[in-house]
Design a protein around this motif. Structure first.
Motif, short mmCIF file in Angstrom:
data_model
loop_
_atom_site.label_atom_id
_atom_site.label_comp_id
_atom_site.label_asym_id
_atom_site.label_seq_id
_atom_site.Cartn_x
_atom_site.Cartn_y
_atom_site.Cartn_z
N TRP A 112 11.57 2.44 3.52
CA TRP A 112 9.89 2.17 2.04
C TRP A 112 8.99 1.81 2.63
O TRP A 112 7.78 2.57 2.20
CB TRP A 112 10.23 1.04 0.91
N PHE A 115 8.17 5.22 4.41
CA PHE A 115 8.36 6.44 3.16
C PHE A 115 7.88 6.32 2.14
O PHE A 115 7.57 7.71 1.25
CB PHE A 115 10.00 7.15 3.37
N LYS A 116 7.69 5.87 1.80
CA LYS A 116 7.76 5.12 0.32
C LYS A 116 8.65 5.68 -0.42
O LYS A 116 8.64 6.24 -1.17
CB LYS A 116 6.16 5.50 -0.17
N CYS A 117 9.98 5.62 -0.24
CA CYS A 117 11.11 6.14 -1.22
C CYS A 117 12.50 5.37 -0.86
O CYS A 117 12.46 5.02 0.33
CB CYS A 117 10.89 7.34 -1.22
N ARG A 209 6.61 9.89 -9.06
CA ARG A 209 7.39 9.87 -8.81
C ARG A 209 8.02 8.33 -8.15
O ARG A 209 8.99 8.12 -7.54
CB ARG A 209 6.71 10.71 -7.04
N TYR A 210 6.96 7.81 -7.75
CA TYR A 210 7.01 6.83 -7.80
C TYR A 210 8.24 5.87 -8.35
O TYR A 210 9.60 4.68 -7.97
CB TYR A 210 6.77 5.57 -7.84
N GLU A 213 11.29 6.70 -7.99
CA GLU A 213 12.21 6.46 -6.11
C GLU A 213 12.87 5.28 -7.20
O GLU A 213 13.95 4.86 -6.35
CB GLU A 213 11.60 7.14 -5.43
N ASN A 327 6.78 17.57 6.15
CA ASN A 327 6.40 16.17 5.69
C ASN A 327 7.13 15.45 6.97
O ASN A 327 7.75 14.46 7.07
CB ASN A 327 6.74 15.15 4.93
N SER A 517 2.01 10.46 6.19
CA SER A 517 2.20 10.03 5.53
C SER A 517 2.34 11.04 4.10
O SER A 517 1.15 11.73 3.73
CB SER A 517 2.45 8.66 4.73
N ALA A 519 3.19 10.77 1.08
CA ALA A 519 3.75 10.00 0.06
C ALA A 519 3.00 9.79 -1.05
O ALA A 519 1.79 9.40 -1.23
CB ALA A 519 4.72 9.25 -0.28
N THR A 589 8.70 19.47 -0.23
CA THR A 589 8.97 18.05 0.69
C THR A 589 10.65 17.95 0.39
O THR A 589 11.37 17.20 0.00
CB THR A 589 9.28 16.87 -1.03
#
Length: 652
Positions: A112, A115-117, A209-210, A213, A327, A517, A519, A589
């Protein structure tokens, strides 16, 4: 009552483990909620939706564990329950599963951070390339703290279950065959339900998106991506007729000096330049790892970490409104080498049957150029050697014993230890790979052979380490240092090249593979796809700032236009400086595919749900607007045509 009591005791350890997993998954979800608190669209309803959806996926993970455990309980004879064999199997199985799950929770946090996911196809890829990944983890994180922490947590949880008699209950209780069979049957039905009906896409309920995820479960996401790394466009995305798709694409590719060679489903065309004489300078193409446009002063950065790129941009053809197609590095490679939009699923660089495609090397070789590919790590990573070796390039890499397939007819050169001054998990430092490139350039200049030297850099990547005392930021301290060193290495390469006899007849192209990044809270964070692109040639390229909206796929067609080359094109990219150029950027993506035209962004989803937005470049925010059928069909056309050409071997 007695049956239920016996039933629960034999399954006590499994049920206890399930409770622990659900609790830790909830805590991890809360950690991510607090981590991205300022980016979430949070209300009571959305919070309940996140937690409820997350619970659904957590149960899905447990359903697979229940099948394995219930199967063991079913097949072991009653007389062996509590025996030494039973204890060894359960102690070992419980400990190993617990350690794996604890490791996964730790891994999710580090993933996370990067990649924030949740785990996605990147995690699946990393499972394949164990050497680079293990080395990267070793160099990026304090394993002397992480590993003992994982073992300590695992040991503490194990002790808790032992102290609370979960093991004793499991070893001392017998359950009838009927109850064991019914339990296994229920577990299989539940697991089958998840396999057939529950996909990762079910977690994508929000425009944020957050929110989506955090709703997912890392383990479930990992195996979902393992299953879905190949996607058929027409099955998963909205489509139009192939006739309409190719008509739209051909209309967009039409130029005053272009003539299509066939009338079928094809984009192959002859580009005829008005000048009879062609320039044939050498070309040094540098694909720079993770060099976001936002790092440069020219795009508003005030930290002065790219002094060389900022200075040379004013002497070059400088693209100020250019976007990466994806990405990941392989997406950047795919875009510049094949000049194609990002097809859904894996990049073509990593797909089977990706040799003998029509790439930029075909154009260069038609002009009698030597094409070389340079990579500072082992080109086995991400299938780079197979792709470039199978498409007309000689390979220069830091191989560790991996070999090319016999079917790939190319020359591979290993970079020797004596040529290396610094190396980390991903490969040798940028200065070393540039020195190797310059040495090879000298060789082909001596042979009077024009060359295309394609270099993929590695230094601007976690663990952000590079040679000491080169710049004023210590090695390994963060992204800014890696960016500044990457810029420094480019400056050193350029200074050395200036002293070479081939310099005045050489064009240098600097392009990022993707941003540092990508994200953000929107489906696609548009700003995090903007990258710099620079074409420099002393007395060969007229300095000019290009503000037209364009893509990585347009870089080489624009260069060919500057060189006044006539050539056969099977590319989706066009000359940005052409009078007929139609502005657009194609970005994706892996699952989401988008087309940006001016401030409109159309996004295709693999659930056949499409969204139309306007993009505010100041706030970097997407706002939903009514669907525009024309823009939707145009977006579909780009991706459908690209997918069609690859699947039908028309990129050959």
């Amino acid at each position: 009552m007695q049956i239920n009591s016996f039933f629960s005791k034999r399954y006590a350890l499994l049920l206890g483990f399930s409770g622990w997993f659900l609790l830790f998954s909830l805590l991890l979800r809360i950690v991510f909620l607090l981590w991205q608190l300022n980016d979430l669209d949070l209300s009571v309803f959305s919070l309940l939706k996140i937690l409820g959806t997350g619970f659904l996926f957590d149960v899905g993970v447990l359903s697979f564990l229940f099948v394995i455990s219930s199967l063991y309980i079913l097949i072991i004879p009653q007389k062996w329950i509590g025996s030494t064999l039973d204890k060894i199997a359960i102690y070992f199985g419980f400990s190993l599963t617990l350690l794996i799950f604890v490791f996964t929770f730790f891994a999710e946090i580090t993933f996370w951070e990067e990649f924030k996911c949740r785990f996605n196809f990147v995690a699946v890829d990393y499972l394949i390339y164990t050497f680079e990944v293990v080395q990267n983890i070793h160099e990026s994180y304090p394993l002397y703290i992480l590993i003992p922490s994982m073992l300590l947590i695992t040991g503490f949880i194990f002790y808790y279950f032992w102290k609370k008699q979960f093991f004793n209950l499991t070893f001392s209780t017998k359950v009838s065959f009927k109850n064991r069979f019914i339990t296994l049957l229920i577990a299989i039905v539940l697991m089958s339900f998840y396999i057939v009906f529950v996909t990762n896409s079910n977690a994508e309920w929000s425009k944020n998106r957050y929110n989506n995820e955090i709703s997912k479960a890392g383990i479930y996401s990992f195996f979902a991506e393992l299953r879905n790394n190949k996607l058929d466009f027409k099955t998963f995305y909205s489509s139009i007729s192939d006739e309409e798709a190719f008509q739209i694409v051909r209309d967009n590719l039409q130029e005053e000096n272009a003539k299509f060679l066939t009338n079928d489903f094809s984009i192959k065309r002859k580009i005829k330049d008005s000048l009879s004489s062609e320039n044939k300078p050498n070309v040094v193409f540098i694909l720079i790892e993770s060099m976001s446009a936002s790092f440069m002063s020219e795009f508003g950065n005030e930290e002065k970490i790219t002094p060389f790129l900022d200075s040379i941009s004013n002497q070059s053809l400088f693209f100020k409104n250019l976007y990466a197609t994806g990405n990941r590095t392989v997406r950047g490679m795919e875009a510049v080498t094949l000049s194609i939009p990002p097809t859904p699923g894996q990049s073509i660089v990593k797909r089977p049957n990706n040799s003998n495609l029509y790439t930029i090397s075909n154009v260069f070789k038609s002009k009698n150029y030597q094409c070389n590919f340079f990579y500072g790590g082992d080109g086995y990573f991400d299938n780079m050697n197979a792709f470039y070796g199978g498409n007309g390039f000689d390979i220069y890499d830091r191989g560790r014993g991996s070999i090319l397939s016999d079917a790939i007819k190319t020359t591979r050169h290993n970079i020797d230890d004596k040529e290396v001054t610094f190396e980390n998990a991903w490969g040798i430092c940028d200065e070393d790979i540039y020195n190797k490139m310059i040495k090879v350039a000298d060789e082909y200049h001596q042979k009077k052979k024009p060359f295309l030297n394609f270099v993929m850099t590695t230094s601007n990547h976690r663990p952000y380490t590079y040679p000491e005392n080169k710049i004023d930021i210590p090695s390994g301290t963060g992204r800014n240092g890696a960016v500044k060193y990457s810029d420094y290495a480019l400056q050193q390469m350029f200074a050395k090249a200036k002293n070479k006899p081939w310099f005045k007849n050489t064009i240098f192209v600097f392009v990022a593979d993707h941003c540092a990044s990508s994200a953000g809270k929107d489906e696609i964070d548009v700003k995090n796809y903007q990258i710099p692109a620079i074409i420099y040639g002393q007395n060969l390229i007229k300095p000019q700032e290009v503000t037209k909206l364009c893509s990585q796929i347009d870089v080489f067609p624009t260069l060919f236009g500057q060189l006044h080359w006539s050539y056969t094109s099977n590319f989706f990219g066009t000359n940005v400086l052409s009078n007929n150029y139609k502005e657009r950027a194609l970005i994706g993506t892996y699952l989401k595919l988008a087309c940006k035209t001016n401030n409109n962004v159309m996004i295709l989803s693999n659930q056949k749900n499409n969204s139309n937005y306007t993009w505010n470049s100041v706030s970097n925010h997407l706002k939903v607007v009514p669907m525009n059928k024309s823009k939707l069909n145009e977006t579909i056309a780009w991706y459908q045509a690209a997918d069609y050409l690859y699947l039908n071997a028309k990129l050959k």
